[in-house]
Design an enzyme around this catalytic site. Sequence first.
Site, PDB file in Angstrom:
ATOM      1  N   ASP A 127      58.790  44.117  39.110  1.00  8.59           N
ATOM      2  CA  ASP A 127      57.356  44.450  39.142  1.00  8.59           C
ATOM      3  C   ASP A 127      57.357  45.286  38.091  1.00  8.59           C
ATOM      4  O   ASP A 127      58.171  46.518  37.957  1.00  8.59           O
ATOM      5  CB  ASP A 127      57.079  45.065  40.472  1.00  8.59           C
ATOM      6  CG  ASP A 127      55.410  45.381  40.393  1.00  8.59           C
ATOM      7  OD1 ASP A 127      54.691  44.480  40.714  1.00  8.59           O
ATOM      8  OD2 ASP A 127      55.167  46.680  39.939  1.00  8.59           O
ATOM      9  N   ASP A 165      47.670  40.823  29.093  1.00 13.18           N
ATOM     10  CA  ASP A 165      48.387  39.256  29.101  1.00 13.18           C
ATOM     11  C   ASP A 165      49.581  39.366  27.980  1.00 13.18           C
ATOM     12  O   ASP A 165      50.446  38.779  28.153  1.00 13.18           O
ATOM     13  CB  ASP A 165      47.393  38.527  28.424  1.00 13.18           C
ATOM     14  CG  ASP A 165      46.341  37.948  29.811  1.00 13.18           C
ATOM     15  OD1 ASP A 165      46.765  38.819  30.897  1.00 13.18           O
ATOM     16  OD2 ASP A 165      45.465  37.374  29.437  1.00 13.18           O
ATOM     17  N   ASN A 170      46.220  47.540  31.698  1.00 15.77           N
ATOM     18  CA  ASN A 170      44.663  47.006  31.595  1.00 15.77           C
ATOM     19  C   ASN A 170      43.600  47.739  31.678  1.00 15.77           C
ATOM     20  O   ASN A 170      42.652  47.410  30.864  1.00 15.77           O
ATOM     21  CB  ASN A 170      44.838  45.768  32.955  1.00 15.77           C
ATOM     22  CG  ASN A 170      45.389  44.511  33.029  1.00 15.77           C
ATOM     23  OD1 ASN A 170      45.809  44.051  31.836  1.00 15.77           O
ATOM     24  ND2 ASN A 170      45.692  44.127  34.021  1.00 15.77           N
ATOM     25  N   GLU A 196      51.976  40.645  37.764  1.00 14.11           N
ATOM     26  CA  GLU A 196      53.071  41.402  36.947  1.00 14.11           C
ATOM     27  C   GLU A 196      54.308  41.247  37.636  1.00 14.11           C
ATOM     28  O   GLU A 196      55.038  42.015  37.440  1.00 14.11           O
ATOM     29  CB  GLU A 196      52.518  42.939  36.679  1.00 14.11           C
ATOM     30  CG  GLU A 196      52.709  43.845  37.894  1.00 14.11           C
ATOM     31  CD  GLU A 196      51.312  44.153  38.357  1.00 14.11           C
ATOM     32  OE1 GLU A 196      51.113  44.900  39.389  1.00 14.11           O
ATOM     33  OE2 GLU A 196      50.449  43.349  38.462  1.00 14.11           O
TER      34      GLU A 196
END
Length: 158
Positions: A39, A56, A47, A82
């Site tokens: 993770d 992205d 973000n 993620e």
Amino acid sequence: MYFDSLTGALNREGLRDGLLNKWRYRGPHSDLMAVVFIDLDHFKRVNDTHGHATGDEVLRAFAMSVQRAIRTTDKLVRWGGEEFLIVCLGTSGTEAHGLAEKLRAAMPNQIWPCGQQMTASFGVTALQPGEDIGEAIKRADSALYGAKANGRNCVLSA
């Protein structure tokens, strides 16, 4: 469709299909399999601060760096968001832990699209004889949550 369109990693359907076909692995220690659950730490911050397009790009960069670091017999899977899995065929838990540690240690040396240092947390386990892969994934996920609770940017094995 067996691949995640954003990262090029396998998706869950690709994982399922590969496991059903056992990826036809016949190398040394073909009875061994390990799972590494990953993770990206504080990804929401990327973000929120830099936008989803940059997020992205970070996911693509991460997937490419992992693909370069793993063997052709290892399979990278985008689990969701993620989170990623690496299914390591012919690999013991100790060897998978070493791979995870290598990936973790390399992350600060990479230049990330967001311009900030990225880290990741890792949960590792080995498939037990006769065990369903789903159980191993749950155990690796539990180890991952332990790594996150331990302050992130670390590898824990279960």
